[in-house]
Write an enzyme that holds these catalytic residues in place. Structure first.
Site, PDB file in Angstrom:
ATOM      1  N   CYS A 291      34.306  29.315  40.413  1.00  0.00           N
ATOM      2  CA  CYS A 291      34.120  29.533  41.842  1.00  0.00           C
ATOM      3  C   CYS A 291      33.658  28.217  42.468  1.00  0.00           C
ATOM      4  O   CYS A 291      32.833  27.517  41.878  1.00  0.00           O
ATOM      5  CB  CYS A 291      33.071  30.627  42.052  1.00  0.00           C
ATOM      6  SG  CYS A 291      32.730  31.012  43.781  1.00  0.00           S
TER       7      CYS A 291
ATOM      8  N   HIS B  89      37.547  39.133  43.029  1.00  0.00           N
ATOM      9  CA  HIS B  89      36.490  38.119  43.080  1.00  0.00           C
ATOM     10  C   HIS B  89      35.968  37.962  44.509  1.00  0.00           C
ATOM     11  O   HIS B  89      34.756  37.944  44.740  1.00  0.00           O
ATOM     12  CB  HIS B  89      37.057  36.787  42.561  1.00  0.00           C
ATOM     13  CG  HIS B  89      36.081  35.658  42.555  1.00  0.00           C
ATOM     14  ND1 HIS B  89      35.477  35.209  41.407  1.00  0.00           N
ATOM     15  CD2 HIS B  89      35.614  34.872  43.560  1.00  0.00           C
ATOM     16  CE1 HIS B  89      34.670  34.202  41.706  1.00  0.00           C
ATOM     17  NE2 HIS B  89      34.749  33.977  43.004  1.00  0.00           N
ATOM     18  N   GLU B  90      36.876  37.885  45.475  1.00  0.00           N
ATOM     19  CA  GLU B  90      36.472  37.668  46.866  1.00  0.00           C
ATOM     20  C   GLU B  90      35.812  38.909  47.469  1.00  0.00           C
ATOM     21  O   GLU B  90      34.862  38.792  48.241  1.00  0.00           O
ATOM     22  CB  GLU B  90      37.661  37.206  47.712  1.00  0.00           C
ATOM     23  CG  GLU B  90      38.359  35.961  47.210  1.00  0.00           C
ATOM     24  CD  GLU B  90      37.447  34.812  46.779  1.00  0.00           C
ATOM     25  OE1 GLU B  90      36.319  34.680  47.324  1.00  0.00           O
ATOM     26  OE2 GLU B  90      37.848  34.045  45.891  1.00  0.00           O
TER      27      GLU B  90
ATOM     28  N   HIS C  16      32.304  38.879  46.481  1.00  0.00           N
ATOM     29  CA  HIS C  16      31.526  37.989  47.346  1.00  0.00           C
ATOM     30  C   HIS C  16      31.079  38.727  48.606  1.00  0.00           C
ATOM     31  O   HIS C  16      29.933  38.606  49.036  1.00  0.00           O
ATOM     32  CB  HIS C  16      32.345  36.761  47.763  1.00  0.00           C
ATOM     33  CG  HIS C  16      32.203  35.591  46.850  1.00  0.00           C
ATOM     34  ND1 HIS C  16      31.017  34.927  46.649  1.00  0.00           N
ATOM     35  CD2 HIS C  16      33.114  34.951  46.091  1.00  0.00           C
ATOM     36  CE1 HIS C  16      31.197  33.928  45.810  1.00  0.00           C
ATOM     37  NE2 HIS C  16      32.472  33.931  45.441  1.00  0.00           N
TER      38      HIS C  16
END
Length: 138
Positions: free
Chosen positions: A87, A128-129, A132
């Site tokens: 990342c 993954h996003e 976040h």
């Protein structure tokens, strides 16, 4: 505008608020920042550029096109596997569980709700996003 990348884990652990029409400029900045980091990045979330709104940008691997999603939510997932991810906001790679196929409900750049299935590496990037946006760090 190409924005600086947030590196502090404390800021990244704070969940994002839902995005609205007033966040269109933040979405554009996210796309611009993703394009500026094309050599070393395939996805970004709003909090990675200091915007605590649920917005993600990613490179759709099948087409090479940069995509933008507001308020994405995974509604179906299958094919659990262990992945190792990096990342821009973090040092080193870390292990995490991902799914090879996901269905995402989201608002597009016109704030119209859609639902779309993603597979493979594109699905991994989106997961993954979305993490976040939830304040989850790998």
């Amino acid at each position: 505008m190409n924005c600086p990348i947030v590196k502090g884990e404390i800021a990244l652990r704070m969940p994002s608020a839902p995005a609205g029409l007033a966040d269109m400029a933040a979405g554009k900045n996210l796309l611009d920042t993703l394009a500026a980091h094309a050599d070393d990045c395939v996805g970004l979330a709003g909090n990675m550029i200091g915007v605590r709104k649920c917005i993600i940008a990613f490179v759709e691997q099948e087409t090479g096109k940069n995509r933008l999603m507001f308020n994405p939510e995974i509604v179906e997932k299958s094919g659990s596997y262990e992945a190792e991810e990096g990342c821009l906001s973090l040092v080193d790679k870390r292990k995490t569980t991902r799914y090879s196929s996901i269905t995402v409900k989201f608002q597009d750049e016109k704030f119209t709700w859609s639902e779309e299935e993603f597979n493979g590496f594109t699905a991994q990037i989106i997961q993954h996003e979305i993490d976040h946006c939830k304040g989850i760090i790998i």
